[in-house]
Scaffold this motif. Structure first.
Motif, PDB file in Angstrom:
ATOM      1  N   VAL A   1      -8.781  -2.759  -7.108  1.00 54.45           N
ATOM      2  CA  VAL A   1      -7.733  -1.742  -7.198  1.00 54.45           C
ATOM      3  C   VAL A   1      -7.314  -1.741  -8.660  1.00 54.45           C
ATOM      4  CG1 VAL A   1      -5.498  -0.982  -6.359  1.00 54.45           C
ATOM      5  CG2 VAL A   1      -7.017  -2.245  -4.839  1.00 54.45           C
ATOM      6  N   VAL A   2      -7.531  -0.612  -9.349  1.00 55.23           N
ATOM      7  CA  VAL A   2      -7.317  -0.566 -10.791  1.00 55.23           C
ATOM      8  C   VAL A   2      -6.366   0.559 -11.187  1.00 55.23           C
ATOM      9  CG1 VAL A   2      -9.564  -1.555 -11.363  1.00 55.23           C
ATOM     10  CG2 VAL A   2      -9.344   0.899 -11.165  1.00 55.23           C
TER      11      VAL A   2
ATOM     12  N   LEU B   1      -3.124  -7.514  -3.128  1.00 56.22           N
ATOM     13  CA  LEU B   1      -2.481  -6.560  -4.029  1.00 56.22           C
ATOM     14  C   LEU B   1      -1.349  -7.230  -4.786  1.00 56.22           C
ATOM     15  CD1 LEU B   1      -2.188  -3.577  -1.553  1.00 56.22           C
ATOM     16  CD2 LEU B   1      -3.852  -3.809  -3.379  1.00 56.22           C
ATOM     17  N   LYS B   2      -1.198  -6.857  -6.038  1.00 56.26           N
ATOM     18  CA  LYS B   2      -0.048  -7.289  -6.831  1.00 56.26           C
ATOM     19  C   LYS B   2       0.999  -6.186  -6.720  1.00 56.26           C
ATOM     20  CE  LYS B   2      -3.006  -9.645 -10.153  1.00 56.26           C
ATOM     21  NZ  LYS B   2      -3.471  -9.632 -11.550  1.00 56.26           N
ATOM     22  N   ARG B   3       1.826  -6.276  -5.685  1.00 53.45           N
ATOM     23  CA  ARG B   3       2.779  -5.208  -5.392  1.00 53.45           C
ATOM     24  C   ARG B   3       3.765  -4.953  -6.527  1.00 53.45           C
ATOM     25  NH1 ARG B   3       3.014  -3.280  -0.047  1.00 53.45           N
ATOM     26  NH2 ARG B   3       1.614  -4.413   1.311  1.00 53.45           N
ATOM     27  N   ASP B   4       4.178  -6.002  -7.233  1.00 48.05           N
ATOM     28  CA  ASP B   4       5.130  -5.794  -8.324  1.00 48.05           C
ATOM     29  C   ASP B   4       4.508  -4.977  -9.453  1.00 48.05           C
ATOM     30  OD1 ASP B   4       3.418  -7.952  -8.815  1.00 48.05           O
ATOM     31  OD2 ASP B   4       4.837  -8.909 -10.181  1.00 48.05           O
ATOM     32  N   ARG B   5       3.229  -5.198  -9.753  1.00 47.48           N
ATOM     33  CA  ARG B   5       2.558  -4.419 -10.797  1.00 47.48           C
ATOM     34  C   ARG B   5       2.294  -2.992 -10.339  1.00 47.48           C
ATOM     35  NH1 ARG B   5       3.657  -5.357 -15.376  1.00 47.48           N
ATOM     36  NH2 ARG B   5       1.772  -4.367 -16.123  1.00 47.48           N
ATOM     37  N   ILE B   6       1.973  -2.805  -9.063  1.00 47.79           N
ATOM     38  CA  ILE B   6       1.781  -1.454  -8.537  1.00 47.79           C
ATOM     39  C   ILE B   6       3.093  -0.687  -8.609  1.00 47.79           C
ATOM     40  CG2 ILE B   6       1.269  -0.117  -6.450  1.00 47.79           C
ATOM     41  CD1 ILE B   6      -0.786  -2.301  -5.753  1.00 47.79           C
ATOM     42  N   GLU B   7       4.189  -1.346  -8.250  1.00 46.13           N
ATOM     43  CA  GLU B   7       5.510  -0.713  -8.333  1.00 46.13           C
ATOM     44  C   GLU B   7       5.844  -0.350  -9.786  1.00 46.13           C
ATOM     45  OE1 GLU B   7      10.110  -2.000  -7.492  1.00 46.13           O
ATOM     46  OE2 GLU B   7       8.538  -2.861  -6.229  1.00 46.13           O
ATOM     47  N   PHE B   8       5.539  -1.242 -10.719  1.00 48.37           N
ATOM     48  CA  PHE B   8       5.777  -0.982 -12.143  1.00 48.37           C
ATOM     49  C   PHE B   8       5.038   0.277 -12.588  1.00 48.37           C
ATOM     50  CE2 PHE B   8       4.013  -1.348 -16.437  1.00 48.37           C
ATOM     51  CZ  PHE B   8       5.174  -1.375 -17.190  1.00 48.37           C
ATOM     52  N   TRP B   9       3.749   0.373 -12.255  1.00 49.38           N
ATOM     53  CA  TRP B   9       2.946   1.511 -12.698  1.00 49.38           C
ATOM     54  C   TRP B   9       3.375   2.811 -12.021  1.00 49.38           C
ATOM     55  CZ3 TRP B   9       0.565   1.675 -17.033  1.00 49.38           C
ATOM     56  CH2 TRP B   9       0.066   0.521 -17.604  1.00 49.38           C
ATOM     57  N   THR B  10       3.741   2.758 -10.749  1.00 49.95           N
ATOM     58  CA  THR B  10       4.191   3.989 -10.085  1.00 49.95           C
ATOM     59  C   THR B  10       5.513   4.473 -10.664  1.00 49.95           C
ATOM     60  OG1 THR B  10       5.138   2.679  -8.283  1.00 49.95           O
ATOM     61  CG2 THR B  10       2.950   3.616  -7.924  1.00 49.95           C
TER      62      THR B  10
ATOM     63  N   LEU C   1      -4.147   1.521   2.054  1.00 54.06           N
ATOM     64  CA  LEU C   1      -4.249   0.063   1.930  1.00 54.06           C
ATOM     65  C   LEU C   1      -2.879  -0.559   1.706  1.00 54.06           C
ATOM     66  CD1 LEU C   1      -7.392  -0.387  -0.346  1.00 54.06           C
ATOM     67  CD2 LEU C   1      -7.201  -0.885   2.090  1.00 54.06           C
ATOM     68  N   LEU C   2      -2.066   0.073   0.886  1.00 58.79           N
ATOM     69  CA  LEU C   2      -0.730  -0.435   0.587  1.00 58.79           C
ATOM     70  C   LEU C   2       0.144  -0.409   1.830  1.00 58.79           C
ATOM     71  CD1 LEU C   2       0.705  -1.469  -1.924  1.00 58.79           C
ATOM     72  CD2 LEU C   2       1.549   0.825  -2.307  1.00 58.79           C
ATOM     73  N   ALA C   3       0.004   0.634   2.644  1.00 62.40           N
ATOM     74  CA  ALA C   3       0.804   0.744   3.865  1.00 62.40           C
ATOM     75  C   ALA C   3       0.325  -0.231   4.947  1.00 62.40           C
ATOM     76  CB  ALA C   3       0.744   2.169   4.386  1.00 62.40           C
ATOM     77  N   SER C   4      -0.986  -0.474   5.015  1.00 64.30           N
ATOM     78  CA  SER C   4      -1.503  -1.296   6.102  1.00 64.30           C
ATOM     79  C   SER C   4      -1.503  -2.784   5.795  1.00 64.30           C
ATOM     80  CB  SER C   4      -2.929  -0.862   6.449  1.00 64.30           C
ATOM     81  OG  SER C   4      -3.796  -1.159   5.383  1.00 64.30           O
ATOM     82  N   ALA C   5      -1.528  -3.164   4.520  1.00 66.46           N
ATOM     83  CA  ALA C   5      -1.569  -4.579   4.173  1.00 66.46           C
ATOM     84  C   ALA C   5      -0.187  -5.198   4.336  1.00 66.46           C
ATOM     85  CB  ALA C   5      -2.048  -4.758   2.738  1.00 66.46           C
TER      86      ALA C   5
ATOM     87  N   GLU D   1       0.083 -11.075   3.165  1.00 64.78           N
ATOM     88  CA  GLU D   1      -1.298 -11.196   2.731  1.00 64.78           C
ATOM     89  C   GLU D   1      -1.496 -10.849   1.265  1.00 64.78           C
ATOM     90  OE1 GLU D   1      -4.436  -9.370   4.881  1.00 64.78           O
ATOM     91  OE2 GLU D   1      -3.643  -9.974   6.806  1.00 64.78           O
ATOM     92  N   THR D   2      -0.519 -10.241   0.640  1.00 70.76           N
ATOM     93  CA  THR D   2      -0.706  -9.824  -0.734  1.00 70.76           C
ATOM     94  C   THR D   2      -0.575 -11.012  -1.669  1.00 70.76           C
ATOM     95  OG1 THR D   2       1.622  -9.269  -0.924  1.00 70.76           O
ATOM     96  CG2 THR D   2       0.121  -7.485  -0.332  1.00 70.76           C
ATOM     97  N   ALA D   3      -1.264 -10.955  -2.773  1.00 70.06           N
ATOM     98  CA  ALA D   3      -1.241 -12.057  -3.737  1.00 70.06           C
ATOM     99  C   ALA D   3       0.018 -11.978  -4.592  1.00 70.06           C
ATOM    100  CB  ALA D   3      -2.475 -11.983  -4.630  1.00 70.06           C
ATOM    101  N   ALA D   4       0.527 -13.121  -4.944  1.00 70.71           N
ATOM    102  CA  ALA D   4       1.699 -13.155  -5.821  1.00 70.71           C
ATOM    103  C   ALA D   4       1.265 -12.927  -7.258  1.00 70.71           C
ATOM    104  CB  ALA D   4       2.388 -14.511  -5.700  1.00 70.71           C
ATOM    105  N   ALA D   5       2.196 -12.498  -8.077  1.00 66.86           N
ATOM    106  CA  ALA D   5       1.879 -12.232  -9.478  1.00 66.86           C
ATOM    107  C   ALA D   5       1.554 -13.499 -10.149  1.00 66.86           C
ATOM    108  CB  ALA D   5       3.052 -11.575 -10.176  1.00 66.86           C
TER     109      ALA D   5
END
Length: 82
Positions: A17-18, A48-57, A70-74, A78-82
Motif C-alpha cells: 500500500v503506497v 497498515l500504518k493507520r496513522d500515516r494513512i490518516e496523515f496523508w489523507t 481494505l481499510l474498512a475491513s481490516a 491486525e494493523t501494524a504500529a508505526a
C-alpha cells in the motif's frame, strides 16, 4: 493517491500500500510505503500504518477503491504500529 503496487513473482501476487502521485505508473517510484496486503494467505493478511494513512489523507491524498475496502475491513488489532 494511496493505492496498491504489485510485487511478487508471477501468479504469486503480494501488494504494497503506497502513497504515490496519481499519474505515475503502478509500480513507479512511491513517496512512502504505508502497508502491505497478501491475498494468498487464509485469511488475507493486511498490515497498515493507520496513522500515516490518516496523515496523508489530511494532506489531500485520496484512497483507491480497493484500499478503502481494505481499510474498512481490516480490524485495528491486525494493523501494524508505526
Amino acid at each position: 493517491m494511496i493505492r496498491l503496487a504489485r510485487v511478487g513473482a508471477r501468479k504469486q501476487p503480494h501488494y504494497r500500500v503506497v502513497v504515490i502521485e496519481k499519474d505515475r505508473a503502478r509500480n513507479g517510484r512511491s513517496v512512502e510505503v504505508v502497508g502491505t496486503y497478501n491475498p494468498r494467505t487464509n485469511p488475507a493478511s493486511v498490515e497498515l500504518k493507520r496513522d500515516r494513512i490518516e496523515f496523508w489523507t489530511k494532506n489531500g491524498a485520496r484512497l483507491s477503491e480497493r484500499v478503502e475496502k481494505l481499510l474498512a475491513s481490516a480490524p485495528a488489532a491486525e494493523t501494524a504500529a508505526a
